[in-house]
Structure formats: structure tokens, C-alpha cells
Design a protein around this motif. Structure first.
Motif, PDB file in Angstrom:
ATOM      1  N   ASP A   3       6.903  34.478  15.551  1.00 26.68           N
ATOM      2  CA  ASP A   3       6.503  35.666  16.292  1.00 26.68           C
ATOM      3  C   ASP A   3       6.296  35.334  17.769  1.00 26.68           C
ATOM      4  N   ARG A   6       9.698  35.030  19.359  1.00 25.80           N
ATOM      5  CA  ARG A   6      10.318  36.343  19.552  1.00 25.80           C
ATOM      6  C   ARG A   6       9.675  37.081  20.717  1.00 25.80           C
ATOM      7  N   SER A   9      10.839  35.448  23.974  1.00 21.35           N
ATOM      8  CA  SER A   9      12.244  35.692  24.279  1.00 21.35           C
ATOM      9  C   SER A   9      12.504  37.137  24.686  1.00 21.35           C
ATOM     10  N   ASN A  10      11.578  38.034  24.395  1.00 22.00           N
ATOM     11  CA  ASN A  10      11.721  39.435  24.796  1.00 22.00           C
ATOM     12  C   ASN A  10      11.129  39.693  26.174  1.00 22.00           C
ATOM     13  N   TRP A  54      11.535  33.708  12.006  1.00 21.36           N
ATOM     14  CA  TRP A  54      12.079  34.320  13.226  1.00 21.36           C
ATOM     15  C   TRP A  54      13.107  35.376  12.852  1.00 21.36           C
ATOM     16  N   SER A  58      12.618  39.357  13.606  1.00 24.21           N
ATOM     17  CA  SER A  58      13.608  39.889  14.536  1.00 24.21           C
ATOM     18  C   SER A  58      14.537  40.905  13.883  1.00 24.21           C
ATOM     19  N   ASP A  61      14.481  44.492  15.187  1.00 23.93           N
ATOM     20  CA  ASP A  61      15.086  44.607  16.518  1.00 23.93           C
ATOM     21  C   ASP A  61      16.609  44.636  16.424  1.00 23.93           C
TER      22      ASP A  61
END
Length: 68
Positions: A3, A6, A9-10, A54, A58, A61
């Protein structure tokens, strides 16, 4: 850990959440490794579990981006 990866990376806007996730992961790993007789196996399984997690966190998304 997945988490935190993620979230970072966003765009990395939620630095506090990422920091709390990473500190929690490191604390649990340190506590769990005190009596560990196979640290390399534990590391390998941790990496595999993080990769699967992950993908799980993800997935919404990816699905949302794929819908018209």
C-alpha cells in the motif's frame, strides 16, 4: 508495504501515510526476525507477499483505468 508503494507511486502526496506504513513494516519485520532461523527464506517470502499485495491493492486502479 504494498500500500505504501502504491501510494508513493501515485504521486507521493500522502507522505504521512507512506511513512506510517514503512515504519510499521520495519517494526514488524524487526520483531519477527529475532528468533528467525531462516532469514533469507523470510525475506524471499516477504518480497513475494509484497508483490502479490501490490497487485491486489492496485487492481481497482487498473480496472478503473480500463473502463470506458
Amino acid at each position: 508495504m504494498a500500500d505504501a508503494c502504491r501510494r508513493f507511486s501515485n504521486g507521493g502526496r500522502d507522505r504521512r501515510g507512506v511513512t506510517v506504513d514503512l515504519i510499521g513494516t520495519l517494526a514488524v519485520s524487526a520483531i519477527a526476525s529475532r528468533n528467525n532461523k531462516r532469514p533469507l527464506l523470510t525475506l524471499a517470502l516477504t518480497i513475494a507477499a509484497a508483490a502479490l499485495a501490490w497487485m491486489a491493492v492496485s487492481a481497482p486502479d487498473f480496472i478503473e483505468q480500463g473502463l470506458p
